[in-house]
Design a protein around this motif. Structure first.
Motif, mmCIF file in Angstrom:
data_model
loop_
_atom_site.group_PDB
_atom_site.id
_atom_site.type_symbol
_atom_site.label_atom_id
_atom_site.label_comp_id
_atom_site.label_asym_id
_atom_site.label_seq_id
_atom_site.Cartn_x
_atom_site.Cartn_y
_atom_site.Cartn_z
ATOM 1 N N THR A 228 53.386 46.143 55.157
ATOM 2 C CA THR A 228 52.425 45.499 54.266
ATOM 3 C C THR A 228 53.156 44.566 53.308
ATOM 4 O O THR A 228 54.034 45.014 52.552
ATOM 5 C CB THR A 228 51.657 46.556 53.449
ATOM 6 N N LYS B 248 52.022 41.598 47.169
ATOM 7 C CA LYS B 248 51.301 40.498 46.548
ATOM 8 C C LYS B 248 52.328 39.543 45.932
ATOM 9 O O LYS B 248 53.239 39.955 45.219
ATOM 10 C CB LYS B 248 50.348 41.040 45.471
ATOM 11 N N ARG C 44 51.536 33.800 41.629
ATOM 12 C CA ARG C 44 50.695 32.608 41.768
ATOM 13 C C ARG C 44 51.578 31.411 42.106
ATOM 14 O O ARG C 44 52.767 31.380 41.773
ATOM 15 C CB ARG C 44 49.919 32.378 40.465
ATOM 16 N N ASP D 227 45.943 30.400 43.593
ATOM 17 C CA ASP D 227 46.071 31.801 44.013
ATOM 18 C C ASP D 227 47.213 31.958 45.026
ATOM 19 O O ASP D 227 47.431 31.070 45.865
ATOM 20 C CB ASP D 227 44.769 32.281 44.675
ATOM 21 N N ASP E 101 49.115 33.544 48.426
ATOM 22 C CA ASP E 101 48.591 33.962 49.737
ATOM 23 C C ASP E 101 48.208 35.431 49.678
ATOM 24 O O ASP E 101 48.856 36.230 49.005
ATOM 25 C CB ASP E 101 49.680 33.785 50.813
ATOM 26 N N GLU E 102 47.145 35.774 50.396
ATOM 27 C CA GLU E 102 46.761 37.187 50.482
ATOM 28 C C GLU E 102 47.864 37.956 51.226
ATOM 29 O O GLU E 102 48.359 37.496 52.252
ATOM 30 C CB GLU E 102 45.454 37.320 51.271
ATOM 31 N N LYS F 123 49.583 40.279 53.816
ATOM 32 C CA LYS F 123 49.140 40.615 55.171
ATOM 33 C C LYS F 123 49.786 41.906 55.666
ATOM 34 O O LYS F 123 50.789 42.367 55.118
ATOM 35 C CB LYS F 123 49.465 39.455 56.105
ATOM 36 N N ASP G 199 46.003 42.897 59.596
ATOM 37 C CA ASP G 199 45.812 41.519 60.077
ATOM 38 C C ASP G 199 46.179 41.432 61.552
ATOM 39 O O ASP G 199 45.472 40.805 62.330
ATOM 40 C CB ASP G 199 46.666 40.571 59.237
#
Lengths: 303, 303
Positions: free
Chosen positions: A152, A155, A158, A200, A202-203, A205, A227
């Motif tokens: 995973t 996060k 920004r 923002d 990137d999410e 993944k 994902d």
């Protein structure tokens, strides 16, 4: 941030000429992770021009030969080629014994340390973490103890809008703080919101790797929302009984797992040698989960 | 009687893309013997269309990975493909332990028995014998205990001259006796000499396999007069010091061994990954021993 997987082997235990036993290279932000290491993995790395010295973490799902028999050869070659930096290996506790005995009898004293960390099959554990990624085990059910691995991404901060920052002449040492959400006040006392100076991130993944398992649905929670899901697909569904007898999964079941886990992409692998042509297997999976792909040697998939 | 060797691997320990670690298939009268079994040997057998189930004897010279790491995978695949007939394995005593531990942890109970026979490095031993051939160990000197193997054909019976036997209408049950040297007396009392009804059998031939060794000349007596000598040739002679430091041999030394052993043919193998082109190595050996050849993957040499 780069996050992709390159397939080095797609076959199950019985060998077939143009396929290799299981191994994959995960590239996360230009760091290489090796997942399983079937016989011939070091040759496959050479074939696809992947520098094995860049691998610093190796994850072994279980102790069937088609998932680890290439490990001693790879570790020996890294030694012969001058490696000194440590290697972390995650796998069943007995793997350590298997490695030790072979290095002992070949009188090989590795020039680099191996940090061995045993995996367990009672419950999922966080086994590795760096700035980019967390790795947890997935509890699978096979003929012998077996775990998958979930990678995973963390996060990210920004993202700076370069033009705005340059136009305002914001000092460089402020950038990391703005990325973290702090607003910027200039010399005249004017305030610029972090939200206006950045976009923002990137999410994060997730890549879930399910090597060898009977389709028992118990691991569904652990791979929820992945994902990309790699799932073994040893047989087609007309061989369901054989799949269950041998604690394996059919392509239709793999597709149903992907569907119920709400995965975005499914990679099928670990094909039985009985299937020379894999297209029918792919079509079977796609009938239920359209974004299914064959995890074939040499192919790279973005997560 | 067929007597030839097919090369499955020609590289030394450090891998190189287009070469495989050491393994050879010896065909003696349509029986297959596997000599050493580096990683990827089962894939090489598939590549060259050699049926691995036909192998009944495996000889492992020593416990450096490039000579045995393909063994567990091969034995497992034979099991998965339904083998029930026994397999004989000859190798260092510790090899048994290495095999046992891996089958234990993969919970593999082979359907066929393995007859393991330990080799020793004190003195040469006869380790195998059938109607066609005798196999003896050759005592080599490497960084760890290592033996080569000498395969000596048995003297065959005399060969019947079919036309003469047919013209005289000699009963079939007399043929084996005539082959063994008994003269034939027909119903009129006329005597025909075995020597007139037969020709000399083929001279028994010898294949000497010297895997990894420093060139210490001590094994010269054991390989004397070999029809075909396989000898490791890890380096060229400008790397003599490196060869000695690592207990290996140069191509020029291998040629001198062949010359002094009065071999008829020399096969060079176990090439260091530093040599992409092998022609210079071949020329170096031929400067001393003209009938030198490169033991390259897929090539078959008559003994």
């Amino acid at each position: 941030m780069r996050f992709d997987v390159t397939i080095l082997g797609s076959s199950s235990a019985t060998p077939i000429f143009n396929r290799n036993p299981t191994a994959q290279i995960l590239n996360i932000n230009e760091r290489l992770f090796l997942i399983d290491c079937g016989e011939g993995t070091q040759q496959q790395l050479l074939r696809y021009g992947i520098k094995s010295q860049r691998i610093n973490q190796i994850f072994i799902s279980h102790l069937h030969g088609d998932h680890y028999l290439g490990l001693v050869g790879l570790l020996s070659s890294l030694h012969l080629n001058g490696r000194v930096k440590p290697m972390s290996i995650f796998g069943p506790p007995e793997l350590k014994e298997i490695l030790d005995i072979q290095f002992k009898y070949s009188q090989t004293e590795l020039r680099y340390p191996i940090n061995f960390q045993a995996t367990h099959t009672e419950s999922s554990e966080l086994i590795f973490e760096n700035n980019d990624v967390m790795v947890e085990t997935i509890i699978l059910e096979h003929r012998i103890p077996c775990t998958g691995f979930k990678f995973t991404q963390k996060k990210r901060l920004r993202k700076i809008i370069r033009e705005k920052v340059e136009a305002l002449n914001i000092p460089l040492d402020m950038i990391p703080l703005i990325k973290r959400g702090m607003d910027y006040t200039d010399s005249k006392g004017l305030v610029y919101l972090s939200a206006d100076l950045t976009t923002d991130p990137d999410e994060p993944k997730t890549y879930a790797y399910c090597s060898d398992t009977i389709c028992n649905w118990k691991y569904l929670d652990q791979i929820k929302g992945a994902d990309t899901l790699y799932h073994e697909s040893t047989f087609m569904h007309d061989m369901l009984q054989r799949a269950e007898d041998t604690f394996h999964t059919t392509s239709l079941q793999a597709a149903e797992v992907a569907l119920r886990a709400e995965a975005k992409q499914l990679l099928l692998g670990h094909f039985s040698a009985r299937y020379r042509e894999l297209e029918p297997m792919l079509l079977e999976a796609r009938s239920l989960f359209p974004n299914s792909k064959l995890a074939i040697e040499g192919h790279t998939f973005e997560i």
